[in-house]
Write a protein that holds these residues in place. Structure first.
Motif, PDB file in Angstrom:
ATOM      1  N   THR A   1      50.201 -33.985 -27.114  1.00  0.00           N
ATOM      2  CA  THR A   1      50.757 -34.016 -25.769  1.00  0.00           C
ATOM      3  C   THR A   1      51.734 -35.176 -25.701  1.00  0.00           C
ATOM      4  OG1 THR A   1      48.707 -33.123 -24.873  1.00  0.00           O
ATOM      5  CG2 THR A   1      50.224 -34.143 -23.314  1.00  0.00           C
TER       6      THR A   1
ATOM      7  N   ASP B   1      54.393 -37.200 -23.359  1.00  0.00           N
ATOM      8  CA  ASP B   1      54.794 -37.467 -21.980  1.00  0.00           C
ATOM      9  C   ASP B   1      56.112 -38.227 -21.973  1.00  0.00           C
ATOM     10  OD1 ASP B   1      52.534 -36.382 -20.581  1.00  0.00           O
ATOM     11  OD2 ASP B   1      51.375 -38.081 -21.320  1.00  0.00           O
TER      12      ASP B   1
ATOM     13  N   ALA C   1      62.084 -34.432 -21.347  1.00  0.00           N
ATOM     14  CA  ALA C   1      61.189 -33.485 -22.012  1.00  0.00           C
ATOM     15  C   ALA C   1      61.928 -32.190 -22.341  1.00  0.00           C
ATOM     16  CB  ALA C   1      59.974 -33.199 -21.134  1.00  0.00           C
TER      17      ALA C   1
ATOM     18  N   ARG D   1      56.218 -26.572 -22.382  1.00  0.00           N
ATOM     19  CA  ARG D   1      56.587 -27.726 -21.561  1.00  0.00           C
ATOM     20  C   ARG D   1      56.201 -27.465 -20.119  1.00  0.00           C
ATOM     21  NH1 ARG D   1      60.699 -29.306 -18.272  1.00  0.00           N
ATOM     22  NH2 ARG D   1      61.928 -27.462 -18.743  1.00  0.00           N
TER      23      ARG D   1
ATOM     24  N   ASP E   1      57.447 -33.033 -17.155  1.00  0.00           N
ATOM     25  CA  ASP E   1      57.782 -34.115 -18.084  1.00  0.00           C
ATOM     26  C   ASP E   1      56.837 -34.197 -19.280  1.00  0.00           C
ATOM     27  OD1 ASP E   1      55.524 -35.037 -16.808  1.00  0.00           O
ATOM     28  OD2 ASP E   1      56.380 -36.958 -16.206  1.00  0.00           O
ATOM     29  N   GLU E   2      56.075 -33.127 -19.521  1.00  0.00           N
ATOM     30  CA  GLU E   2      55.090 -33.103 -20.610  1.00  0.00           C
ATOM     31  C   GLU E   2      55.362 -31.945 -21.563  1.00  0.00           C
ATOM     32  OE1 GLU E   2      50.735 -33.772 -19.832  1.00  0.00           O
ATOM     33  OE2 GLU E   2      50.701 -31.655 -20.409  1.00  0.00           O
TER      34      GLU E   2
ATOM     35  N   ARG F   1      53.604 -29.944 -24.782  1.00  0.00           N
ATOM     36  CA  ARG F   1      52.348 -29.733 -25.506  1.00  0.00           C
ATOM     37  C   ARG F   1      52.674 -28.921 -26.759  1.00  0.00           C
ATOM     38  NH1 ARG F   1      46.576 -29.505 -23.984  1.00  0.00           N
ATOM     39  NH2 ARG F   1      47.413 -30.648 -22.249  1.00  0.00           N
TER      40      ARG F   1
END
Length: 87
Positions: free
Chosen positions: A8, A10, A17, A42, A45-46, A48
């Motif tokens: 993950t 951030d 991102a 996505r 703003d993350e 994976r």
């Protein structure tokens, strides 16, 4: 037995991102082998990233590959933001 790692990542902003995601997306499916696969998702703003492998050696190789690609994408994004050349 399959092995899996979920990374993950951030970022400060969704746009950061998205830029990294766009950089990594073309590689999904292109660099996978018989023993390793990866997926990318996505949410704001993350990012994976899931790496799935047939064995631990393949999992480690997949982790190294994808983390290297993330590093390149982040350095290029940072260089583009300040106008300098990537290192």
């Amino acid at each position: 037995m399959r092995h899996e790692t979920v990374l993950t990542l951030d970022y400060d902003a969704a746009s950061d991102a998205a830029l990294v995601e766009r950089s990594l997306e073309p590689e999904i499916g292109d660099i996978e082998g018989d023993r390793t696969t990866a997926t990318l998702a996505r949410d704001g703003d993350e990012i994976r990233m899931t790496i799935d492998a047939a064995d631990l050696v393949a999992l480690r190789a997949g982790q190294n590959t994808w983390l290297s690609l993330v590093g390149v994408a982040e350095r290029c994004a940072a260089a583009g933001a300040d106008g300098s050349e990537p290192r």
